[in-house]
Motif scaffolding. Structure first.
Motif, PDB file in Angstrom:
ATOM      1  N   GLN A  26       0.812  -1.209   0.000  1.00 46.44           N
ATOM      2  CA  GLN A  26       0.000   0.000   0.000  1.00 46.44           C
ATOM      3  C   GLN A  26       0.848   1.263   0.000  1.00 46.44           C
ATOM      4  O   GLN A  26       0.371   2.333  -0.378  1.00 46.44           O
ATOM      5  CB  GLN A  26      -0.945   0.005   1.201  1.00 46.44           C
ATOM      6  N   VAL A  27       2.100   1.108   0.404  1.00 45.43           N
ATOM      7  CA  VAL A  27       3.026   2.249   0.452  1.00 45.43           C
ATOM      8  C   VAL A  27       4.302   1.873  -0.292  1.00 45.43           C
ATOM      9  O   VAL A  27       4.864   0.796  -0.076  1.00 45.43           O
ATOM     10  CB  VAL A  27       3.345   2.641   1.911  1.00 45.43           C
ATOM     11  N   LEU A  28       4.746   2.770  -1.178  1.00 47.50           N
ATOM     12  CA  LEU A  28       6.004   2.569  -1.897  1.00 47.50           C
ATOM     13  C   LEU A  28       7.109   3.360  -1.209  1.00 47.50           C
ATOM     14  O   LEU A  28       6.930   4.541  -0.865  1.00 47.50           O
ATOM     15  CB  LEU A  28       5.876   3.047  -3.345  1.00 47.50           C
ATOM     16  N   THR A  29       8.260   2.734  -1.023  1.00 43.69           N
ATOM     17  CA  THR A  29       9.396   3.416  -0.416  1.00 43.69           C
ATOM     18  C   THR A  29      10.234   4.106  -1.488  1.00 43.69           C
ATOM     19  O   THR A  29      10.198   3.730  -2.666  1.00 43.69           O
ATOM     20  CB  THR A  29      10.283   2.437   0.349  1.00 43.69           C
ATOM     21  N   ALA A  30      10.996   5.102  -1.076  1.00 40.12           N
ATOM     22  CA  ALA A  30      11.873   5.806  -2.008  1.00 40.12           C
ATOM     23  C   ALA A  30      12.893   4.847  -2.611  1.00 40.12           C
ATOM     24  O   ALA A  30      13.224   4.948  -3.803  1.00 40.12           O
ATOM     25  CB  ALA A  30      12.581   6.952  -1.284  1.00 40.12           C
ATOM     26  N   ASN A  31      13.400   3.930  -1.819  1.00 37.14           N
ATOM     27  CA  ASN A  31      14.395   2.983  -2.336  1.00 37.14           C
ATOM     28  C   ASN A  31      13.825   2.128  -3.453  1.00 37.14           C
ATOM     29  O   ASN A  31      14.496   1.865  -4.458  1.00 37.14           O
ATOM     30  CB  ASN A  31      14.909   2.096  -1.200  1.00 37.14           C
ATOM     31  N   ALA A  32      12.586   1.685  -3.297  1.00 43.48           N
ATOM     32  CA  ALA A  32      11.972   0.841  -4.316  1.00 43.48           C
ATOM     33  C   ALA A  32      11.773   1.612  -5.611  1.00 43.48           C
ATOM     34  O   ALA A  32      12.112   1.132  -6.707  1.00 43.48           O
ATOM     35  CB  ALA A  32      10.641   0.304  -3.810  1.00 43.48           C
TER      36      ALA A  32
ATOM     37  N   GLN B  51       5.301   6.879  -0.097  1.00 42.98           N
ATOM     38  CA  GLN B  51       4.132   7.434  -0.772  1.00 42.98           C
ATOM     39  C   GLN B  51       3.070   6.359  -0.920  1.00 42.98           C
ATOM     40  O   GLN B  51       3.366   5.166  -1.025  1.00 42.98           O
ATOM     41  CB  GLN B  51       4.505   7.981  -2.151  1.00 42.98           C
ATOM     42  N   ARG B  52       1.824   6.821  -0.917  1.00 45.83           N
ATOM     43  CA  ARG B  52       0.714   5.904  -1.144  1.00 45.83           C
ATOM     44  C   ARG B  52       0.817   5.329  -2.553  1.00 45.83           C
ATOM     45  O   ARG B  52       1.123   6.038  -3.503  1.00 45.83           O
ATOM     46  CB  ARG B  52      -0.608   6.662  -0.976  1.00 45.83           C
ATOM     47  N   THR B  53       0.593   4.040  -2.696  1.00 41.17           N
ATOM     48  CA  THR B  53       0.643   3.393  -4.003  1.00 41.17           C
ATOM     49  C   THR B  53      -0.569   3.826  -4.828  1.00 41.17           C
ATOM     50  O   THR B  53      -1.712   3.657  -4.405  1.00 41.17           O
ATOM     51  CB  THR B  53       0.669   1.864  -3.865  1.00 41.17           C
ATOM     52  N   ARG B  54      -0.300   4.391  -5.985  1.00 44.15           N
ATOM     53  CA  ARG B  54      -1.352   4.901  -6.865  1.00 44.15           C
ATOM     54  C   ARG B  54      -1.516   3.966  -8.061  1.00 44.15           C
ATOM     55  O   ARG B  54      -0.548   3.364  -8.524  1.00 44.15           O
ATOM     56  CB  ARG B  54      -0.998   6.316  -7.350  1.00 44.15           C
TER      57      ARG B  54
ATOM     58  N   ILE C 122       1.405   3.843 -10.545  1.00 43.71           N
ATOM     59  CA  ILE C 122       2.044   5.137 -10.848  1.00 43.71           C
ATOM     60  C   ILE C 122       3.045   5.419  -9.741  1.00 43.71           C
ATOM     61  O   ILE C 122       2.673   5.647  -8.584  1.00 43.71           O
ATOM     62  CB  ILE C 122       0.994   6.259 -10.935  1.00 43.71           C
ATOM     63  N   ALA C 123       4.334   5.411 -10.086  1.00 42.85           N
ATOM     64  CA  ALA C 123       5.364   5.470  -9.057  1.00 42.85           C
ATOM     65  C   ALA C 123       6.044   6.827  -8.919  1.00 42.85           C
ATOM     66  O   ALA C 123       6.524   7.170  -7.835  1.00 42.85           O
ATOM     67  CB  ALA C 123       6.429   4.408  -9.340  1.00 42.85           C
ATOM     68  N   HIS C 124       6.082   7.617 -10.006  1.00 45.60           N
ATOM     69  CA  HIS C 124       6.845   8.866  -9.941  1.00 45.60           C
ATOM     70  C   HIS C 124       6.458   9.757 -11.113  1.00 45.60           C
ATOM     71  O   HIS C 124       5.971   9.265 -12.137  1.00 45.60           O
ATOM     72  CB  HIS C 124       8.350   8.559  -9.980  1.00 45.60           C
ATOM     73  N   GLU C 125       6.695  11.074 -10.954  1.00 44.71           N
ATOM     74  CA  GLU C 125       6.421  12.035 -12.023  1.00 44.71           C
ATOM     75  C   GLU C 125       7.713  12.751 -12.411  1.00 44.71           C
ATOM     76  O   GLU C 125       8.555  13.059 -11.555  1.00 44.71           O
ATOM     77  CB  GLU C 125       5.380  13.057 -11.574  1.00 44.71           C
ATOM     78  N   SER C 126       7.871  12.998 -13.693  1.00 43.06           N
ATOM     79  CA  SER C 126       9.059  13.688 -14.191  1.00 43.06           C
ATOM     80  C   SER C 126       9.065  15.148 -13.750  1.00 43.06           C
ATOM     81  O   SER C 126       8.045  15.711 -13.354  1.00 43.06           O
ATOM     82  CB  SER C 126       9.117  13.611 -15.715  1.00 43.06           C
TER      83      SER C 126
END
Length: 468
Positions: free
Chosen positions: A89-95, A140-143, A187-191
């Motif tokens: 449910q939560v993504l870590t920065a390392n992942a 961050q919350r997993t989107r 959705i993990a990250h935005e440019s």
């Protein structure tokens, strides 16, 4: 990358009627016809030709229950694929950083843009800055989201094309793959420029133009992929019916293997986007609202479109029919040019039966989820030839950077269908001739040479078999 080592285009497939291995395999000389594709006659360019040579062409190779179990096993044991339902449910920065850095590293060779200009250090630095790695939150919350239109997956958050040479226009090294409508993603990250999302799909993780993704809850995204009843696209490509009222779902392309929910309870008298629905299937498609959120909308898919109400029965006859639907389609590295590459081709064919394969040749050739015949340098030429004599329709043959699907045997040789940039071969006088194909093509397998000098047979690394 798409094909092992990312260098499919540099492997020439050289066919020679002078090879001793061919003499052991054939009862007739290899023919070099006027079209310059060695060993291939016009009648061999139809599925009917090969189906007629199979004694049990309609026999089911793998039933639905076995296919389902194999798919579940793929997501349990293969690290190259991603079970989105099992995402935390939560993504870590390392992942997140690990996903991005694994893909978006510095190119190790010179590259050129579409105008032939060499990409210099400032160009590459700008691409790296747009990754915005320093803005990744500690957690961050997993989107989740759904793909709303066929979308390119990119190495970097950019539409910039990058080629090995100033004159090359076939293989864009920044093209990774493509996603089809209805594919779920995380959705993990935005440019940095706000135009791209780094997404994780079931089979691949890369950058995508965010305007091709609609964001929704995990529940509604994953539920869409399980909705029934549904249709499966069994043609190479189909398109929804044109509608001026809803351009976002008008003539929308759906590729082979795409599964689309059907609105079976749609009221018979109600028009869909201004058109009566009785001549079409009313399907449900995801759409992206102006704020980027996920909504669903009805659309029409003609009853004449090449679809089925379930995945096709996995038989050799059906494998041949499905593979030949792509014959002549332009080669597209990483699904570029609205097409597909060697591993994408075999993946899309098998997906029409509900069989999922890893995206790239390297991962396909070593996946622990399927039966393999693996080769090492210790395997001599004769042992390899003995295996090739027993190849069956649908077997996938791998060399470094390339995969082909077996379609049968003729004159003692196995033949394959594959998506390839081209072949080279030696004529009867020993001269090397290059045939630029850039398409899904049929060729013999046994007489091929690797890199214009070695026996092709001696460079086969693996044979994947979709079997019980």
């Amino acid at each position: 990358m798409k094909c092992m080592y990312g260098r499919e285009s540099i492997y020439a497939l050289v066919a020679s009627s002078l090879l001793a291995s061919c003499a052991n395999q054939t009862s007739a000389p290899i023919v070099i016809p006027a079209h310059a594709v060695v060993g291939v006659q016009p009648e061999q360019l139809t599925p009917a030709f090969w189906i007629a040579r199979e004694s049990n062409a309609s026999k089911i190779v793998l039933d639905r229950r076995a296919i389902s179990a194999q798919g579940a096993r793929l997501f349990q044991v293969d690290p190259s694929v991603h079970d989105l339902a099992a995402m935390p449910q939560v993504l870590t920065a390392n992942a997140v950083r690990s996903w991005i850095e694994k893909l978006s590293g510095d190119p190790d060779e010179e590259l050129f843009d579409a105008e032939g200009r060499k990409l210099e250090r400032p160009d590459l630095d700008a691409l790296k800055r747009n990754l915005a790695l320093e803005t990744i939150p500690e957690s961050q919350r997993t989107r989740f989201g759904l793909v709303v239109k066929r979308a390119d997956l990119r190495t970097f958050p950019t539409p910039l094309r990058a080629y090995d040479s100033a004159g090359d226009r076939d293989i864009d090294r920044f093209q990774e793959s493509a996603l089809f409508p209805g594919t779920p993603v995380v959705i993990a990250h935005e440019s940095r420029d706000g135009n791209w999302w780094f997404v994780v799909s079931p089979l691949y993780a890369a950058w995508v133009d965010k305007h091709f993704i609609a964001e929704g809850s995990a529940e509604e995204v994953l539920a869409y992929t399980r909705k029934a009843p549904y249709l499966v696209v069994t043609g190479a490509k189909v398109r929804t019916v044109f509608t001026p009222e809803r351009p976002e779902v008008s003539e929308l392309q759906l590729d082979m293997g795409v599964r689309i929910p059907v609105l079976a309870d749609w009221p018979a008298g109600n028009p869909v986007n201004g058109q009566h629905s009785y001549t079409a299937h009313v399907i449900e498609l995801p759409e992206r609202a102006s704020d980027g959120t996920l909504h669903f909308t009805p659309a029409l898919l003609s009853r004449t479109a090449d679809t089925a109400d379930d995945y096709l029965p996995l038989s050799r006859a059906n494998l041949l029919r499905q593979g030949f639907k792509f014959l002549g389609e332009r080669y597209g590295w990483g699904h570029s040019y609205n097409a597909r590459d060697c591993s994408g081709f075999v993946s899309d064919v098998y997906r029409s039966f509900g069989v999922q394969l890893p995206r790239n040749t390297r991962d396909q050739s070593i996946t622990p989820a399927f039966e393999h015949i693996d080769f090492t340098k210790a395997d001599d030429h004769e042992r390899r030839l003995a295996v090739l004599r027993n190849l069956e329709v649908g077997d996938l043959v791998y060399i470094p950077g390339h995969v082909m699907m077996v379609i049968g045997h003729e004159n003692g040789m196995p033949y394959v269908i594959h998506d390839t940039t081209g072949i080279s071969y030696r004529g009867t006088s020993g001269e090397v001739t290059r045939a630029v194909l850039n398409a899904v093509s049929v060729t013999p397998l046994t007489p091929l040479l690797y890199a214009r000098k070695d026996s092709f047979v001696d460079h086969i690394t693996s044979i994947l078999r979709v079997r019980p």
